[in-house]
Scaffold this motif. Structure first.
Motif, PDB file in Angstrom:
ATOM      1  N   LEU A  82     -38.269 -15.168 -17.825  1.00  0.00           N
ATOM      2  CA  LEU A  82     -37.989 -13.802 -18.281  1.00  0.00           C
ATOM      3  C   LEU A  82     -36.546 -13.402 -17.990  1.00  0.00           C
ATOM      4  N   ILE A  83     -36.074 -13.696 -16.768  1.00  0.00           N
ATOM      5  CA  ILE A  83     -34.717 -13.298 -16.387  1.00  0.00           C
ATOM      6  C   ILE A  83     -33.688 -14.049 -17.220  1.00  0.00           C
ATOM      7  N   THR A  84     -33.921 -15.360 -17.441  1.00  0.00           N
ATOM      8  CA  THR A  84     -32.982 -16.144 -18.255  1.00  0.00           C
ATOM      9  C   THR A  84     -32.882 -15.579 -19.671  1.00  0.00           C
ATOM     10  N   ARG A  85     -34.051 -15.303 -20.264  1.00  0.00           N
ATOM     11  CA  ARG A  85     -34.050 -14.748 -21.630  1.00  0.00           C
ATOM     12  C   ARG A  85     -33.439 -13.346 -21.651  1.00  0.00           C
ATOM     13  N   LEU A  86     -33.743 -12.550 -20.628  1.00  0.00           N
ATOM     14  CA  LEU A  86     -33.241 -11.183 -20.568  1.00  0.00           C
ATOM     15  C   LEU A  86     -31.715 -11.154 -20.444  1.00  0.00           C
ATOM     16  N   VAL A  87     -31.178 -12.000 -19.548  1.00  0.00           N
ATOM     17  CA  VAL A  87     -29.721 -12.057 -19.381  1.00  0.00           C
ATOM     18  C   VAL A  87     -29.044 -12.494 -20.670  1.00  0.00           C
ATOM     19  N   LYS A  88     -29.622 -13.498 -21.333  1.00  0.00           N
ATOM     20  CA  LYS A  88     -29.055 -13.992 -22.590  1.00  0.00           C
ATOM     21  C   LYS A  88     -29.009 -12.893 -23.644  1.00  0.00           C
ATOM     22  N   GLU A  89     -30.113 -12.125 -23.748  1.00  0.00           N
ATOM     23  CA  GLU A  89     -30.158 -11.089 -24.776  1.00  0.00           C
ATOM     24  C   GLU A  89     -29.313  -9.879 -24.388  1.00  0.00           C
ATOM     25  N   LEU A  90     -29.200  -9.598 -23.099  1.00  0.00           N
ATOM     26  CA  LEU A  90     -28.334  -8.494 -22.675  1.00  0.00           C
ATOM     27  C   LEU A  90     -26.871  -8.787 -23.001  1.00  0.00           C
ATOM     28  N   ILE A  91     -26.461 -10.042 -22.822  1.00  0.00           N
ATOM     29  CA  ILE A  91     -25.096 -10.429 -23.196  1.00  0.00           C
ATOM     30  C   ILE A  91     -24.894 -10.231 -24.698  1.00  0.00           C
ATOM     31  N   GLY A  92     -25.890 -10.656 -25.486  1.00  0.00           N
ATOM     32  CA  GLY A  92     -25.803 -10.442 -26.937  1.00  0.00           C
ATOM     33  C   GLY A  92     -25.794  -8.974 -27.303  1.00  0.00           C
ATOM     34  N   LEU A  93     -26.542  -8.159 -26.551  1.00  0.00           N
ATOM     35  CA  LEU A  93     -26.583  -6.726 -26.817  1.00  0.00           C
ATOM     36  C   LEU A  93     -25.237  -6.079 -26.531  1.00  0.00           C
ATOM     37  N   LEU A  94     -24.589  -6.487 -25.437  1.00  0.00           N
ATOM     38  CA  LEU A  94     -23.258  -5.959 -25.121  1.00  0.00           C
ATOM     39  C   LEU A  94     -22.244  -6.339 -26.194  1.00  0.00           C
ATOM     40  N   GLN A  95     -22.348  -7.573 -26.692  1.00  0.00           N
ATOM     41  CA  GLN A  95     -21.453  -7.986 -27.775  1.00  0.00           C
ATOM     42  C   GLN A  95     -21.709  -7.166 -29.043  1.00  0.00           C
ATOM     43  N   THR A  96     -22.990  -6.833 -29.290  1.00  0.00           N
ATOM     44  CA  THR A  96     -23.322  -6.001 -30.446  1.00  0.00           C
ATOM     45  C   THR A  96     -22.716  -4.612 -30.302  1.00  0.00           C
ATOM     46  N   PHE A  97     -22.766  -4.048 -29.072  1.00  0.00           N
ATOM     47  CA  PHE A  97     -22.148  -2.744 -28.837  1.00  0.00           C
ATOM     48  C   PHE A  97     -20.651  -2.777 -29.145  1.00  0.00           C
ATOM     49  N   ASP A  98     -20.010  -3.863 -28.728  1.00  0.00           N
ATOM     50  CA  ASP A  98     -18.573  -3.985 -29.015  1.00  0.00           C
ATOM     51  C   ASP A  98     -18.308  -4.019 -30.518  1.00  0.00           C
ATOM     52  N   LEU A  99     -19.181  -4.716 -31.263  1.00  0.00           N
ATOM     53  CA  LEU A  99     -19.000  -4.810 -32.711  1.00  0.00           C
ATOM     54  C   LEU A  99     -19.198  -3.464 -33.401  1.00  0.00           C
ATOM     55  N   HIS A 100     -20.051  -2.603 -32.802  1.00  0.00           N
ATOM     56  CA  HIS A 100     -20.346  -1.318 -33.431  1.00  0.00           C
ATOM     57  C   HIS A 100     -19.415  -0.204 -32.977  1.00  0.00           C
TER      58      HIS A 100
END
Length: 371
Positions: A82-100
């Motif tokens: 869970l933590i591995t998947r969560l960290v991976k998706e949180l990094i992607g979410l932060l990158q998405t925020f930067d794009l928006h």
């Protein structure tokens, strides 16, 4: 003063002092004995599996060891995944925020150019012009509010990073505590019946029945409530994750877990996240996502209405308004941890009430007898 009233006052004072002494003892001893308490809870959860393994003619120590390995190993594997998947998706979410970021800036600029907004700004400017005495006061209040919000955001971010640092620095001590819990759970499980009999022998005979009744109600209420909440949160999180995946939303896993946890809040729940998100999607022209989020919200509401009565049927339910008050009181008294402690304490008090503890204390104060 009437003798009967004086005796009632003395008995009431004695009850208050006894309750205060118990609370003080819990406050003093809990930081010292909480590993033993967690070990007992682990042993209690393992006991059904231990009995099954013993029924397969396995030695007691081996049954307990396999149960510990199953529970602890399974927990570690699930948390790691869970933590591995969560960290991976949180990094992607932060990158998405930067794009928006550019999109949000354009949205704010377009809102500022809106005729209605411009009209409001002109009215404010006219008010300033007609009432120059209010100008300094309003600017001062706006500045103070902005400063307060900025300080709150700074404290929140600083607190988060301090928590991470404290967690990292406390890993060695956490490892030691975990070893103590596992060893204590092993010894408690291998002598479960013996330890329970010894604990029962310490209680006076008149207290055995009330304590047994309290434990039965408490076990039904507390474990039933926690089990029900875990089931409901899991169902909500799974529905959200599947829905977001179908809608093509990135970081669906991290968002789904967050919304599942937010669903703990009575009345408000997932609407805190999904409704503003749907509104934002509509304002940015993403009509498909906005409609999809509203449909997903409707599915979650219907599912909750269907499942919640059935899931909570095995536990002692607590009124949602009382639960909301308990969460708020816990938040004020204990901080973020109080969001969990408040409802748990409320469920415990409700279990005591259902077991007749408060009724018996009232009878003792009024008549000197426990009923």
């Amino acid at each position: 003063m009437d003798t009967l009233v004086l005796k009632r006052m003395l008995r009431g004072l004695w009850v208050v002092l006894a309750a205060a002494m118990i609370l003080l003892a819990v406050y003093v001893l809990l930081p010292l004995l909480y590993p033993l308490l967690l070990a007992w809870m682990l042993a209690y959860l393992m006991h059904p599996l231990v009995l099954i393994l013993k029924g397969m003619k396995l030695p007691g120590w081996l049954a307990v060891s396999l149960s510990l390995l199953f529970y602890m190993g399974g927990t570690v594997l699930v948390l790691t995944a869970l933590i591995t998947r969560l960290v991976k998706e949180l990094i992607g979410l932060l990158q998405t925020f930067d794009l928006h970021t550019d999109q949000w800036r354009e949205l704010l600029l377009s809102l500022s150019r809106n005729a209605s907004i411009q009209n409001i700004i002109n009215q404010i400017n006219q008010f300033y012009h007609d009432n120059p005495g209010y100008h300094a006061t309003i600017d001062s209040n706006i500045s103070r509010t902005t400063e307060t919000v900025g300080q709150a955001m700074t404290q929140m971010i600083t607190g988060f990073f301090n928590f991470i640092l404290k967690l990292i620095s406390s890993l060695p001590s956490l490892g030691t505590i975990l070893i103590v819990i596992v060893l204590a759970a092993f010894f408690l499980s291998t002598g479960w019946e013996r330890h329970n009999a010894r604990l029962t022998s310490l209680l006076p005979a008149p207290l055995l029945r009330p304590v047994s009744e309290i434990w039965k109600n408490l076990r039904k209420a507390l474990f039933g409530y926690l089990r029900a909440q875990v089931v409901l949160i899991s169902v909500t999180a799974v529905i959200v994750i599947i829905g977001l995946l179908l809608l093509g939303v990135h970081s669906a896993f991290a968002i789904g877990l967050t919304i599942g946890i937010v669903d703990l809040i009575p009345y408000l729940g997932v609407g805190i996240v999904i409704l503003p998100w749907a509104l934002y999607s509509y304002m940015t022209g993403n009509m498909a996502l906005a409609i999809g989020l509203l449909v997903l919200y409707g599915i979650i509401l219907i599912t909750r209405q269907v499942l919640e009565p059935k899931v909570l049927a095995s536990s002692i339910g607590v009124d949602p308004l009382a639960m909301l008050i308990g969460m708020f009181a816990g938040l004020q008294l204990f901080g973020m941890l109080g969001l969990i402690l408040g409802p748990v304490l409320l469920v415990i008090l409700d279990a005591f009430a259902r077991a007749g503890v408060f009724r018996a204390l009232r009878s003792y104060i009024l008549s000197g007898r426990l009923h």
